[in-house]
Design a protein around this motif. Structure first.
Motif, PDB file in Angstrom:
ATOM      1  N   PRO A  71       0.807  -1.224   0.000  1.00 44.44           N
ATOM      2  CA  PRO A  71       0.000   0.000   0.000  1.00 44.44           C
ATOM      3  C   PRO A  71       0.843   1.278   0.000  1.00 44.44           C
ATOM      4  O   PRO A  71       0.373   2.319  -0.475  1.00 44.44           O
ATOM      5  CB  PRO A  71      -0.839  -0.116   1.271  1.00 44.44           C
ATOM      6  N   ALA A  72       2.074   1.222   0.486  1.00 43.58           N
ATOM      7  CA  ALA A  72       2.941   2.416   0.511  1.00 43.58           C
ATOM      8  C   ALA A  72       3.756   2.555  -0.773  1.00 43.58           C
ATOM      9  O   ALA A  72       4.523   3.499  -0.909  1.00 43.58           O
ATOM     10  CB  ALA A  72       3.872   2.359   1.720  1.00 43.58           C
ATOM     11  N   HIS A  73       3.600   1.620  -1.696  1.00 40.93           N
ATOM     12  CA  HIS A  73       4.305   1.648  -2.987  1.00 40.93           C
ATOM     13  C   HIS A  73       5.824   1.699  -2.816  1.00 40.93           C
ATOM     14  O   HIS A  73       6.507   2.509  -3.437  1.00 40.93           O
ATOM     15  CB  HIS A  73       3.807   2.809  -3.852  1.00 40.93           C
ATOM     16  N   VAL A  74       6.326   0.797  -1.991  1.00 36.01           N
ATOM     17  CA  VAL A  74       7.768   0.683  -1.785  1.00 36.01           C
ATOM     18  C   VAL A  74       8.422   0.060  -3.015  1.00 36.01           C
ATOM     19  O   VAL A  74       9.504   0.470  -3.428  1.00 36.01           O
ATOM     20  CB  VAL A  74       8.084  -0.137  -0.521  1.00 36.01           C
ATOM     21  N   PHE A  75       7.769  -0.921  -3.619  1.00 35.01           N
ATOM     22  CA  PHE A  75       8.328  -1.534  -4.822  1.00 35.01           C
ATOM     23  C   PHE A  75       8.426  -0.486  -5.927  1.00 35.01           C
ATOM     24  O   PHE A  75       7.463   0.229  -6.204  1.00 35.01           O
ATOM     25  CB  PHE A  75       7.459  -2.694  -5.305  1.00 35.01           C
ATOM     26  N   ASN A  76       9.601  -0.414  -6.549  1.00 32.58           N
ATOM     27  CA  ASN A  76       9.793   0.556  -7.626  1.00 32.58           C
ATOM     28  C   ASN A  76      10.537  -0.043  -8.812  1.00 32.58           C
ATOM     29  O   ASN A  76      10.950   0.682  -9.715  1.00 32.58           O
ATOM     30  CB  ASN A  76      10.517   1.801  -7.108  1.00 32.58           C
ATOM     31  N   ALA A  77      10.719  -1.362  -8.830  1.00 33.30           N
ATOM     32  CA  ALA A  77      11.413  -2.021  -9.923  1.00 33.30           C
ATOM     33  C   ALA A  77      10.826  -3.416 -10.128  1.00 33.30           C
ATOM     34  O   ALA A  77      10.223  -3.980  -9.224  1.00 33.30           O
ATOM     35  CB  ALA A  77      12.909  -2.107  -9.623  1.00 33.30           C
ATOM     36  N   SER A  78      11.013  -3.947 -11.317  1.00 32.52           N
ATOM     37  CA  SER A  78      10.477  -5.267 -11.687  1.00 32.52           C
ATOM     38  C   SER A  78       8.968  -5.316 -11.475  1.00 32.52           C
ATOM     39  O   SER A  78       8.417  -6.349 -11.108  1.00 32.52           O
ATOM     40  CB  SER A  78      11.167  -6.384 -10.884  1.00 32.52           C
ATOM     41  N   LEU A  79       8.310  -4.212 -11.735  1.00 30.57           N
ATOM     42  CA  LEU A  79       6.874  -4.103 -11.450  1.00 30.57           C
ATOM     43  C   LEU A  79       6.006  -4.932 -12.386  1.00 30.57           C
ATOM     44  O   LEU A  79       4.853  -5.213 -12.066  1.00 30.57           O
ATOM     45  CB  LEU A  79       6.439  -2.642 -11.486  1.00 30.57           C
ATOM     46  N   THR A  80       6.548  -5.343 -13.523  1.00 30.18           N
ATOM     47  CA  THR A  80       5.763  -6.148 -14.453  1.00 30.18           C
ATOM     48  C   THR A  80       6.188  -7.611 -14.444  1.00 30.18           C
ATOM     49  O   THR A  80       5.662  -8.407 -15.206  1.00 30.18           O
ATOM     50  CB  THR A  80       5.872  -5.595 -15.888  1.00 30.18           C
ATOM     51  N   ALA A  81       7.120  -7.966 -13.575  1.00 28.55           N
ATOM     52  CA  ALA A  81       7.545  -9.365 -13.475  1.00 28.55           C
ATOM     53  C   ALA A  81       6.409 -10.213 -12.936  1.00 28.55           C
ATOM     54  O   ALA A  81       5.586  -9.743 -12.159  1.00 28.55           O
ATOM     55  CB  ALA A  81       8.776  -9.477 -12.574  1.00 28.55           C
ATOM     56  N   GLY A  82       6.361 -11.450 -13.354  1.00 28.82           N
ATOM     57  CA  GLY A  82       5.256 -12.317 -12.966  1.00 28.82           C
ATOM     58  C   GLY A  82       5.226 -12.688 -11.498  1.00 28.82           C
ATOM     59  O   GLY A  82       4.164 -12.820 -10.912  1.00 28.82           O
ATOM     60  N   THR A  83       6.385 -12.839 -10.869  1.00 36.19           N
ATOM     61  CA  THR A  83       6.441 -13.318  -9.493  1.00 36.19           C
ATOM     62  C   THR A  83       7.161 -12.360  -8.567  1.00 36.19           C
ATOM     63  O   THR A  83       6.726 -12.118  -7.452  1.00 36.19           O
ATOM     64  CB  THR A  83       7.144 -14.692  -9.433  1.00 36.19           C
ATOM     65  N   LEU A  95      14.134   5.666   1.885  1.00 37.34           N
ATOM     66  CA  LEU A  95      13.412   4.402   1.957  1.00 37.34           C
ATOM     67  C   LEU A  95      12.460   4.466   3.141  1.00 37.34           C
ATOM     68  O   LEU A  95      12.890   4.763   4.260  1.00 37.34           O
ATOM     69  CB  LEU A  95      14.403   3.241   2.120  1.00 37.34           C
ATOM     70  N   ASP A  96      11.194   4.201   2.892  1.00 40.38           N
ATOM     71  CA  ASP A  96      10.200   4.166   3.973  1.00 40.38           C
ATOM     72  C   ASP A  96      10.465   2.910   4.810  1.00 40.38           C
ATOM     73  O   ASP A  96      10.040   1.806   4.449  1.00 40.38           O
ATOM     74  CB  ASP A  96       8.790   4.157   3.376  1.00 40.38           C
ATOM     75  N   ALA A  97      11.198   3.078   5.889  1.00 41.05           N
ATOM     76  CA  ALA A  97      11.652   1.942   6.696  1.00 41.05           C
ATOM     77  C   ALA A  97      10.493   1.117   7.235  1.00 41.05           C
ATOM     78  O   ALA A  97      10.525  -0.119   7.170  1.00 41.05           O
ATOM     79  CB  ALA A  97      12.539   2.433   7.842  1.00 41.05           C
TER      80      ALA A  97
END
Length: 114
Positions: A71-83, A95-97
Motif C-alpha cells: 500500500p505504501a508503494h515501496v516496490f519501484n522495480a520489476s513491477l511487471t515481473a510475474g512473481t 526508503l520508507d523503513a
C-alpha cells in the motif's frame, strides 16, 4: 559488496530485514568468478529476498513480491515481473523503513502459509 555508500545502504537494509524477520537466515548464494562473494539471500520458511549492489543502486528483490500487499508503494522495480518485485535504493533515496519492514513481515507470512 563495495566499500562505499552502497555498503552503508546495504547494512541499513540488512537491519530492516532483521527487524521484520528476527530469525532470518542470511547466506551467500550464486558464487562465481565474476561475483566471488556471491549474492546475499535472506530466508525464513523459504526465500524472502536477495540484496545486490550495482554502480548506482542497491537492489532488494523479493522472491514472491508480486503476491505481497504494497500500500505504501515501496516496490519501484520489476513491477511487471510475474512473481518477483524489487526495491531499488540510490545513494540519496529515502526508503520508507516502516513500510519496508511490513513487506518483509508479509513475505515471511506468505512463506509460512504455504
Amino acid at each position: 559488496m563495495s566499500a562505499d555508500w552502497r555498503a552503508e545502504r546495504a547494512d541499513e537494509i540488512r537491519g530492516l530485514i532483521r527487524r521484520g524477520a528476527p530469525d532470518v537466515v542470511e547466506e551467500a548464494k550464486w558464487v562465481k568468478p565474476s561475483n566471488p562473494d556471491g549474492v546475499p539471500t535472506f530466508s525464513s520458511s523459504g526465500l524472502l529476498c536477495t540484496l545486490e549492489t550495482y554502480k548506482d543502486k542497491v537492489k532488494v528483490t523479493f522472491a514472491k513480491g508480486a503476491s505481497l500487499p504494497d500500500p505504501a508503494h515501496v516496490f519501484n522495480a520489476s513491477l511487471t515481473a510475474g512473481t518477483r518485485r524489487a526495491v531499488d535504493v540510490g545513494e540519496n533515496d529515502v526508503l520508507d523503513a516502516d513500510a519496508f519492514v511490513e513487506l518483509i513481515r508479509a513475505a515471511v507470512a506468505l512463506n509460512e502459509a504455504k
